[in-house]
Motif scaffolding. Structure first.
Motif, short mmCIF file in Angstrom:
data_model
loop_
_atom_site.label_atom_id
_atom_site.label_comp_id
_atom_site.label_asym_id
_atom_site.label_seq_id
_atom_site.Cartn_x
_atom_site.Cartn_y
_atom_site.Cartn_z
N GLY A 9 0.81 -1.23 0.00
CA GLY A 9 0.00 0.00 0.00
C GLY A 9 0.83 1.27 0.00
N SER A 11 1.67 3.28 -2.28
CA SER A 11 1.16 4.41 -3.08
C SER A 11 -0.08 5.03 -2.43
N GLY A 12 -0.50 4.48 -1.31
CA GLY A 12 -1.70 4.97 -0.65
C GLY A 12 -1.42 6.08 0.34
N TYR A 13 -2.46 6.54 0.95
CA TYR A 13 -2.40 7.65 1.92
C TYR A 13 -1.60 7.25 3.16
N LEU A 14 -1.97 6.12 3.76
CA LEU A 14 -1.28 5.71 4.99
C LEU A 14 0.07 5.07 4.68
N ARG A 38 2.63 -1.93 -8.20
CA ARG A 38 1.88 -2.53 -9.32
C ARG A 38 2.28 -1.94 -10.66
N GLN A 42 5.35 3.46 -9.93
CA GLN A 42 5.38 3.26 -8.47
C GLN A 42 6.75 2.72 -8.05
N ILE A 80 -3.60 -2.59 2.75
CA ILE A 80 -4.32 -2.54 1.49
C ILE A 80 -5.83 -2.65 1.62
N ASN A 81 -6.28 -3.66 2.34
CA ASN A 81 -7.71 -3.99 2.26
C ASN A 81 -8.17 -4.59 3.59
N PRO A 82 -9.07 -3.87 4.28
CA PRO A 82 -9.46 -4.34 5.62
C PRO A 82 -10.36 -5.57 5.63
N THR A 111 -3.61 -4.02 8.63
CA THR A 111 -4.33 -2.76 8.83
C THR A 111 -5.82 -2.99 8.63
N THR A 112 -6.57 -2.80 9.72
CA THR A 112 -8.03 -2.93 9.67
C THR A 112 -8.60 -1.51 9.68
N CYS A 179 -8.37 5.27 12.34
CA CYS A 179 -9.76 5.69 12.59
C CYS A 179 -10.14 6.77 11.57
N ASN A 190 -1.56 8.84 -3.07
CA ASN A 190 -2.75 9.48 -2.52
C ASN A 190 -2.44 10.39 -1.32
N SER A 193 -7.54 11.35 2.77
CA SER A 193 -8.02 10.23 3.56
C SER A 193 -9.35 9.67 3.04
N1 LIG Z 1 -7.33 6.52 5.53
C1 LIG Z 1 -8.09 6.23 6.57
O1 LIG Z 1 -8.63 7.12 7.22
C2 LIG Z 1 -8.32 4.80 6.99
C3 LIG Z 1 -9.09 4.56 8.11
C4 LIG Z 1 -9.31 3.24 8.48
C5 LIG Z 1 -8.80 2.19 7.75
N2 LIG Z 1 -8.06 2.45 6.64
C6 LIG Z 1 -7.56 1.30 5.87
O2 LIG Z 1 -6.15 1.40 5.74
C7 LIG Z 1 -5.73 0.87 4.47
C8 LIG Z 1 -4.94 1.92 3.74
O3 LIG Z 1 -5.74 3.09 3.65
P1 LIG Z 1 -5.34 4.30 2.73
O4 LIG Z 1 -6.14 5.46 3.20
O5 LIG Z 1 -3.87 4.42 2.68
O6 LIG Z 1 -5.90 3.81 1.34
P2 LIG Z 1 -5.50 4.30 -0.15
O7 LIG Z 1 -4.90 5.63 -0.12
O8 LIG Z 1 -6.71 4.09 -0.97
O9 LIG Z 1 -4.39 3.25 -0.58
C9 LIG Z 1 -4.69 1.92 -0.88
C10 LIG Z 1 -3.40 1.22 -1.26
O10 LIG Z 1 -3.67 -0.16 -1.50
C11 LIG Z 1 -3.11 -0.51 -2.77
N3 LIG Z 1 -3.86 -1.63 -3.35
C12 LIG Z 1 -5.20 -1.74 -3.44
N4 LIG Z 1 -5.52 -2.92 -4.02
C13 LIG Z 1 -4.35 -3.55 -4.29
C14 LIG Z 1 -4.00 -4.79 -4.90
N5 LIG Z 1 -4.92 -5.64 -5.32
N6 LIG Z 1 -2.70 -5.09 -5.02
C15 LIG Z 1 -1.73 -4.25 -4.60
N7 LIG Z 1 -2.00 -3.05 -4.01
C16 LIG Z 1 -3.29 -2.71 -3.87
C17 LIG Z 1 -3.22 0.75 -3.59
O11 LIG Z 1 -2.34 0.64 -4.69
P3 LIG Z 1 -2.63 1.42 -6.09
O12 LIG Z 1 -2.19 2.85 -5.85
O13 LIG Z 1 -1.80 0.71 -7.07
O14 LIG Z 1 -4.11 1.33 -6.35
C18 LIG Z 1 -2.78 1.78 -2.54
O15 LIG Z 1 -1.38 1.74 -2.39
C19 LIG Z 1 -7.02 0.48 3.73
O16 LIG Z 1 -7.24 -0.88 3.97
C20 LIG Z 1 -8.08 1.30 4.44
O17 LIG Z 1 -9.36 0.72 4.36
C21 LIG Z 1 -7.80 3.73 6.25
#
Ligand SMILES: NC(=O)c1ccc[n+]([C@@H]2O[C@H](COP(=O)([O-])OP(=O)(O)OC[C@H]3O[C@@H](n4cnc5c(N)ncnc54)[C@H](OP(=O)(O)O)[C@@H]3O)[C@@H](O)[C@H]2O)c1
Length: 351
Positions: A9, A11-14, A38, A42, A80-82, A111-112, A179, A190, A193
């Motif tokens: 994850g 490339s994601g926010y967290l 991916r 990246q 990645i996926n909760p 990460t949930t 949270c 990203n 949030s």
């Molecule tokens: N942000 C919050 O406030 C928050 C709160 C509670 C829980 N969470 C959980 O924490 C986790 C991370 O959150 P986030 O905010 O960082 O989400 P995000 O910014 O949407 O990032 C998601 C990450 O997962 C990667 N990903 C998704 N599907 C994938 C796959 N099949 N194979 C490889 N990589 C994959 C994405 O890669 P690509 O860029 O390639 O798509 C990206 O790096 C998530 O599970 C989210 O539900 C977040």
């Protein structure tokens, strides 16, 4: 030799913010940092943070196993996926193989989300639910049948599966719950949030901020920096072989405290009214028809709209403080900086 680490994850926010702060760990405390990617772009980006890009086909158990074993990865932070109930099992089993081969302890952090410890998931909400509660695993297992939403039932199942699989294969597991996280993401991907974005997205479409629940239900909040320092505190403790609690005692909520949704709605409404994005800053309770419109705006069924931007969560953080984590930002900071958050969301969102 110090262990190899894999972060997913990135490339994601967290995950991006975590990668950007990995340099703060003591030099030499790990050997290679791998980041799951991916795309080639990246791969280039993670390399700038000193990470070695790693591609693996998450739909293939064999690919997961071979890659983790071939790269002798001992620590995985999965972001990645909760509701993942498959990859986690394959990753944990692969870590167990690495442990068998080199004899060193192995660790899997999942990460949930705080949602899975809230009213939406049938968690107890009649008092604080501490992340150190000795019965947390039992509580979560009970939620599998009591969770009001199928999504939540799957999520609590995913959490429990991580714990039970870790126990079965002697892998130390941690269930990390972000949270309502806010503040600018510091990674290459990203920058914004989830829940704050959903409030702004729905309000922009409906030209008003609507509240979801009766009364003033609360939810834990956390600045993205503080969320990141808890990931790092856990990682550093693992690298120092400290006993921080794992498995049934390995739940961590990243939060400095809670705020009432209503205070957050009002702060966002004031900011959006100032920008003429809504007609009136007064927050009004959503009725059935409005929930449908909020669902349409967020691209989810009407029944799921309250899950995105409302509910009661009494989940309370203690575990992080016990291992030396000190959040910098008080919960009220999210209210005080709501205008900046709206600005950030408008700059980076596609709606
Ligand atoms: N942000 C919050 O406030 C928050 C709160 C509670 C829980 N969470 C959980 O924490 C986790 C991370 O959150 P986030 O905010 O960082 O989400 P995000 O910014 O949407 O990032 C998601 C990450 O997962 C990667 N990903 C998704 N599907 C994938 C796959 N099949 N194979 C490889 N990589 C994959 C994405 O890669 P690509 O860029 O390639 O798509 C990206 O790096 C998530 O599970 C989210 O539900 C977040």
């Amino acid at each position: 030799m110090p262990p190899n680490i894999l972060i997913t994850g990135g490339s994601g926010y967290l995950g991006g913010t975590l990668l950007a702060h990995m340099h703060t760990l003591p030099h030499g405390s790990y050997t290679t940092l791998y980041a799951l990617v991916r795309t080639s772009s990246q791969a280039e980006s993670v390399a700038k943070y000193g990470a070695t890009p790693l591609t693996l086909d998450l739909s293939s158990p064999a690919s997961i196993k071979e890659t983790i074993i071939a790269n002798q990865i001992s620590i995985i932070f999965h972001l990645i996926n909760p509701v993942d109930t498959e990859n986690t099992v394959h990753m944990i089993k692969a870590l167990a193989e690495v442990k068998k081969a080199n004899g060193n302890e192995v660790h899997f952090l999942f990460t949930t989300g705080a949602k899975l410890f809230s009213s939406h998931a049938g968690a107890p909400t009649d008092g604080p639910l501490y992340d150190t509660d000795e019965k947390m695993y039992e509580i979560q297992q009970g939620q599998v049948s009591s969770a009001p939403h199928p999504f939540a039932a799957l999520g609590v199942q995913a959490n429990s599966l991580v714990v039970s699989t870790g126990k079965k294969f002697s892998v130390r597991t941690y269930v990390f719950a972000p949270c309502i996280v806010y503040g600018q993401g510091e990674g290459f991907g990203n920058k914004i949030s989830i829940q704050t974005v959903a409030i702004v997205q729905a309000a922009k479409a409906l030209r008003r901020v609507y509240s979801i629940d009766e009364g003033r239900p609360t939810w834990p909040v956390c600045h993205v920096r503080d969320n990141t320092t808890l990931y790092l505190r856990i990682l550093e403790s693992i690298l120092e072989s400290k006993e921080i609690g794992y498995g049934e005692n390995g739940y961590f909520l990243a939060s400095s405290g809670s705020v009432a949704w209503m205070d957050l709605y009002e702060a966002i409404a004031n900011s959006m009214k100032k920008r003429d994005l809504i007609g009136d800053e007064k927050v009004v309770k959503a009725n059935d028809a409005t929930l449908q419109r909020i669902g349409d705006a967020l691209g989810c069924p009407k029944d799921f709209a309250p899950v995105q931007i409302g509910g009661l969560c009494t989940f309370t953080a203690k575990h992080g403080q016990q291992i030396g984590w000190k959040p910098q930002f008080a919960p009220e900071h999210i209210i005080e900086t709501a205008d900046e958050e709206v600005e950030l969301i408008l700059k980076h969102s596609k709606f």
